[in-house]
Design an enzyme around this catalytic site. Structure first.
Site, PDB file in Angstrom:
ATOM      1  N   LYS A 107     -49.815  11.749  23.554  1.00 12.72           N
ATOM      2  CA  LYS A 107     -50.136  10.529  22.568  1.00 12.72           C
ATOM      3  C   LYS A 107     -51.111  11.313  22.024  1.00 12.72           C
ATOM      4  CE  LYS A 107     -48.023   7.536  18.877  1.00 12.72           C
ATOM      5  NZ  LYS A 107     -46.642   7.123  19.171  1.00 12.72           N
ATOM      6  N   THR A 191     -36.275   5.258  13.076  1.00 11.09           N
ATOM      7  CA  THR A 191     -37.190   4.394  14.121  1.00 11.09           C
ATOM      8  C   THR A 191     -36.622   3.244  13.525  1.00 11.09           C
ATOM      9  OG1 THR A 191     -38.871   6.062  14.308  1.00 11.09           O
ATOM     10  CG2 THR A 191     -39.397   3.874  15.207  1.00 11.09           C
ATOM     11  N   ASN A 222     -43.328   3.169   7.345  1.00  9.23           N
ATOM     12  CA  ASN A 222     -42.227   3.764   7.452  1.00  9.23           C
ATOM     13  C   ASN A 222     -40.932   3.131   8.701  1.00  9.23           C
ATOM     14  OD1 ASN A 222     -40.704   5.650   9.721  1.00  9.23           O
ATOM     15  ND2 ASN A 222     -40.729   6.337   7.677  1.00  9.23           N
ATOM     16  N   SER A 362     -35.980  12.660  17.250  1.00  9.57           N
ATOM     17  CA  SER A 362     -36.870  13.575  17.360  1.00  9.57           C
ATOM     18  C   SER A 362     -36.447  14.916  18.357  1.00  9.57           C
ATOM     19  CB  SER A 362     -38.263  13.720  17.818  1.00  9.57           C
ATOM     20  OG  SER A 362     -39.641  12.873  16.295  1.00  9.57           O
TER      21      SER A 362
HETATM   22  P1  NAD Z   1     -47.554   3.115   8.704  1.00  9.59           P
HETATM   23  O1  NAD Z   1     -48.467   3.613   8.881  1.00  9.59           O
HETATM   24  O2  NAD Z   1     -45.923   3.629   8.273  1.00  9.59           O
HETATM   25  O3  NAD Z   1     -47.044   2.000   8.677  1.00  9.59           O
HETATM   26  C1  NAD Z   1     -48.356   1.104   9.037  1.00  9.59           C
HETATM   27  C2  NAD Z   1     -47.875  -0.232   7.823  1.00  9.59           C
HETATM   28  O4  NAD Z   1     -48.567  -1.770   8.694  1.00  9.59           O
HETATM   29  C3  NAD Z   1     -48.394  -0.560   6.956  1.00  9.59           C
HETATM   30  O5  NAD Z   1     -47.297  -0.624   5.822  1.00  9.59           O
HETATM   31  C4  NAD Z   1     -50.016  -1.034   7.058  1.00  9.59           C
HETATM   32  O6  NAD Z   1     -50.254  -1.826   5.550  1.00  9.59           O
HETATM   33  C5  NAD Z   1     -49.072  -2.006   8.107  1.00  9.59           C
HETATM   34  N1  NAD Z   1     -50.524  -2.860   8.245  1.00  9.59           N
HETATM   35  C6  NAD Z   1     -51.664  -2.421   8.758  1.00  9.59           C
HETATM   36  N2  NAD Z   1     -52.601  -2.951   9.243  1.00  9.59           N
HETATM   37  C7  NAD Z   1     -52.300  -4.284   9.440  1.00  9.59           C
HETATM   38  C8  NAD Z   1     -52.629  -5.578   9.001  1.00  9.59           C
HETATM   39  N3  NAD Z   1     -53.949  -5.820   9.730  1.00  9.59           N
HETATM   40  N4  NAD Z   1     -51.676  -6.331   8.773  1.00  9.59           N
HETATM   41  C9  NAD Z   1     -50.754  -5.963   7.936  1.00  9.59           C
HETATM   42  N5  NAD Z   1     -50.338  -5.195   8.116  1.00  9.59           N
HETATM   43  C10 NAD Z   1     -50.654  -4.150   8.714  1.00  9.59           C
HETATM   44  O7  NAD Z   1     -46.525   3.128  10.613  1.00  9.59           O
HETATM   45  P2  NAD Z   1     -44.984   3.621  10.816  1.00  9.59           P
HETATM   46  O8  NAD Z   1     -45.233   4.745  11.313  1.00  9.59           O
HETATM   47  O9  NAD Z   1     -44.600   2.020  10.422  1.00  9.59           O
HETATM   48  O10 NAD Z   1     -45.405   2.659  12.623  1.00  9.59           O
HETATM   49  C11 NAD Z   1     -45.784   1.242  12.569  1.00  9.59           C
HETATM   50  C12 NAD Z   1     -46.179   0.792  14.193  1.00  9.59           C
HETATM   51  O11 NAD Z   1     -44.815   1.359  14.547  1.00  9.59           O
HETATM   52  C13 NAD Z   1     -47.036   1.556  14.866  1.00  9.59           C
HETATM   53  O12 NAD Z   1     -47.250   0.516  16.405  1.00  9.59           O
HETATM   54  C14 NAD Z   1     -46.660   2.512  15.533  1.00  9.59           C
HETATM   55  O13 NAD Z   1     -46.824   3.288  17.247  1.00  9.59           O
HETATM   56  C15 NAD Z   1     -44.854   2.365  15.834  1.00  9.59           C
HETATM   57  N6  NAD Z   1     -43.567   3.509  16.134  1.00  9.59           N
HETATM   58  C16 NAD Z   1     -43.934   4.200  14.797  1.00  9.59           C
HETATM   59  C17 NAD Z   1     -42.597   4.880  15.019  1.00  9.59           C
HETATM   60  C18 NAD Z   1     -42.284   6.151  13.839  1.00  9.59           C
HETATM   61  O14 NAD Z   1     -41.361   7.096  14.085  1.00  9.59           O
HETATM   62  N7  NAD Z   1     -43.038   6.306  12.518  1.00  9.59           N
HETATM   63  C19 NAD Z   1     -41.985   5.188  16.099  1.00  9.59           C
HETATM   64  C20 NAD Z   1     -42.012   4.355  16.773  1.00  9.59           C
HETATM   65  C21 NAD Z   1     -43.154   3.219  16.844  1.00  9.59           C
END
Ligand code: NAD
Length: 428
Positions: A107, A191, A222, A362
Site C-alpha cells: 500500500k 469493488t 467509487n 486489478s
Molecule cells: P472514494 O475516495 O472514491 O470515496 C470515499 C467516500 O467516502 C466519498 O464519498 C467521501 O465523501 C466519503 N467520506 C469521506 N469521509 C467521510 C465521512 N467522515 N463520513 C461520511 N463519508 C465520508 O473512495 P473509495 O475508492 O470508494 O474507497 C472507499 C473505501 O473502500 C476505502 O476504505 C478504501 O480503502 C476501500 N477500498 C476501495 C477500493 C477501490 O477499488 N476503490 C478497493 C478496496 C477497498
C-alpha cells in the site's frame, strides 16, 4: 473524518494475533507476519502553481510478498499516516490470499489533499512519487493502483514517468489504468459489485430475500456508488448514504425513506464522492448529520468510506433490525467492537473479503495486459462474480463448520495460505 482514537495498524495486528492463537502459529511465523517486509518513507517536493515549493510526506510499504509481487492502492489523503499504510498493506496480504490470487500485500499513501490542488500540481506530485520509487515498483516487484482520492489519470502520470525513466513500455507496472490505455473494463464497478456479490450470497445463505431488504451506506465514492447501483438493481432499497462535504468540512447523510436513486445521486456528486447538498434537497432528499447513516432502521449497513467508524461508542446507535454488516471499506470496525457484533447476532462480511473485487479485477487487468488481449466487460464481470462467490462461500462454510466468527474464518483461510507460502519459500 477517521476516528483518531484508534490506530488501524494496532487493529490489524490485534486481528492477526487473535487468529495466530487459533492457528497455534510458531513465534517466528508470528513475528514475520505481524510486521512488514519493506517500508519506505520519503518526501516529494512539488513546484506549486504560485511558484512556491511544497514538500509532501509519502509512503510505500510491502507487508508480505511470499505469494507474489506486492499489490495495493495509493491514497492521497490529508490525514494519511504511516500506521494507516501499514494496516492497509497488511490487509492487502490477507485480501489477495482470501481470493487466492498470486499477489502479496502492499500500500502507499501521500499526505495531501488533491481537492485543493490543481491538475498540474497533482501531476507533478504523481511523477515525483514514481521518480523516488522507480527501482522499488514494477510488474514483478510491487504494483500500485488507485485508492481513496486517486484515479486512472493519476495512474497514467505515474506509468508515463516510470516508462520514461526505463525507456520501455511496462503496462503491468500499475493497474487502474483508463480503459484503452491498458485498463480493464469492469474495474470501475469491480469493488462495489464485489461487495454486493458477497452480500447476495450471504443473504441467500441466511434465507433472506434481497428484494425485501434495505441498506444504509457510509460514503458515495467509487465503492459505495457501484455497490448502491448493483444492490438496487437486485431489488434492494438504499435508504441513506453519507458523505463528506469538502466546503463545509463536515459529513452529511442524504436520506430518502422510499429509496435513494444511485444514478440520480451520482449525477450530483463531484469527482471525490461529495454530494451537492442543495441539489439533493431539490431532489427531495433529507439532509441529516453525517453519522445518521449508522442509526437507520435497515437490514444491511455498508460502511464504504473510512476506517474506525464502528466503535463500541457508536455501536448502541445501530438498529436492532440490522442483520448484516457489510464492510466495504478497509477496517471500518474497531476490534473492540467484534464481540458486540457477534453477541448481537449480526452477520459480518469482513472487509478484506467484502472489498476484494477491486484487487481481483486489478489482477485480471495484469493478466489481460500480459496477453495484450482484453476481455469484454461481461467476461470480466462474470469472472469476478465467480471468484467472489467462490471465495465468500469458502469462508462462510468454514465459519459454519468450525463455529467461527466470520472475520476469524476469513483470517484463517488467508493466513493459512500465506503461512504455506512462507514455509515453502523457507522463510520460517
Ligand atoms: P472514494 O475516495 O472514491 O470515496 C470515499 C467516500 O467516502 C466519498 O464519498 C467521501 O465523501 C466519503 N467520506 C469521506 N469521509 C467521510 C465521512 N467522515 N463520513 C461520511 N463519508 C465520508 O473512495 P473509495 O475508492 O470508494 O474507497 C472507499 C473505501 O473502500 C476505502 O476504505 C478504501 O480503502 C476501500 N477500498 C476501495 C477500493 C477501490 O477499488 N476503490 C478497493 C478496496 C477497498
Amino acid at each position: 473524518m477517521a476516528n483518531q482514537n484508534y490506530n488501524p495498524f494496532v487493529n490489524a495486528q490485534t486481528q492477526f494475533d487473535r487468529v495466530a492463537e487459533i492457528l497455534e502459529l510458531d513465534q517466528g511465523t508470528r513475528d514475520l507476519l505481524r510486521q512488514h517486509c519493506q517500508e519506505i518513507h520519503f518526501t516529494i517536493p512539488v513546484k506549486m502553481d504560485d511558484g512556491t515549493t511544497k514538500v509532501f510526506k509519502a509512503f510505500r510499504m510491502i507487508h508480505n510478498d511470499a505469494r507474489g509481487p506486492g499489490k495495493g492502492g495509493l491514497r492521497f489523503h490529508p490525514h494519511e499516516t504511516a500506521d494507516t499504510v501499514r494496516a492497509l498493506s497488511m490487509w492487502m496480504t490477507w485480501k489477495c490470499a482470501a481470493v487466492d490470487i498470486p499477489l502479496g500485500g502492499a500500500k502507499g499513501g501521500v499526505v495531501c489533499d488533491p481537492r485543493t490542488m490543481s491538475k498540474g500540481e497533482q501531476e507533478r506530485l504523481c511523477r515525483g512519487y514514481i521518480r523516488r520509487l522507480k527501482s522499488l515498483v514494477g510488474y514483478n516487484i510491487d504494483v500500485p493502483a488507485p485508492d481513496v482520492m486517486t484515479n486512472g489519470q493519476h495512474m497514467m502520470w505515474m506509468l508515463d514517468e516510470y516508462e520514461s525513466i526505463m525507456g520501455q513500455r511496462f503496462p503491468g507496472m500499475i493497474t487502474g489504468k483508463p480503459v484503452g490505455m491498458g485498463g480493464s473494463l469492469g474495474r470501475t464497478e469491480a469493488t462495489g459489485y464485489g461487495v454486493i456479490y458477497c452480500l447476495r450470497e450471504c443473504l441467500k445463505n441466511m434465507n433472506i430475500d434481497i428484494t425485501k431488504t434495505s441498506a444504509s451506506i457510509q460514503g458515495f465514492g467509487n465503492v459505495a456508488e457501484y455497490a448502491a447501483r448493483l444492490y438496487t438493481e437486485l431489488g434492494g432499497k438504499v435508504v441513506a448514504v453519507s458523505c463528506w462535504n469538502a466546503e463545509d468540512k463536515t459529513a452529511y447523510t442524504f436520506r430518502k425513506l422510499e429509496g435513494c436513486d444511485p444514478a440520480e445521486l451520482a449525477a450530483i456528486k463531484d469527482a471525490f464522492g461529495s454530494i451537492d447538498k442543495e441539489k439533493a434537497l431539490a431532489l427531495g432528499y433529507e439532509v441529516l448529520p453525517g453519522d445518521e447513516w449508522l442509526c437507520q432502521e435497515v437490514d444491511v449497513l455498508i460502511p464504504a468510506a473510512l476506517e474506525n467508524q464502528i466503535t463500541p461508542a457508536v455501536f448502541p446507535k445501530i438498529s436492532k433490525k440490522v442483520k448484516v454488516l457489510c464492510e466495504a471499506a478497509n477496517g471500518p470496525t474497531t476490534p473492540d467492537c467484534d464481540q458486540l457484533i457477534e453477541d448481537a447476532g449480526i452477520m459480518l462480511i469482513p472487509d478484506f473479503m467484502c472489498n476484494a473485487g477491486g484487487v481481483t479485477c486489478s489482477y485480471f487487468e495484469q493478466v489481460q495486459g500480459n496477453m495484450n488481449y482484453y476481455w469484454p466487460k461481461e467476461e470480466v464481470l462474470e469472472k469476478l462474480e465467480n471468484a467472489m462467490t467462490k471465495a465468500f462461500q469458502n469462508i462462510y462454510d468454514l465459519a459454519q463448520e468450525k463455529k467461527l466468527y466470520m472475520r476469524d474464518a476469513a483470517y484463517v483461510v488467508a493466513i493459512n495460505r500465506v503461512v504455506n507460502a512462507v514455509k515453502l519459500r523457507g522463510w520460517v
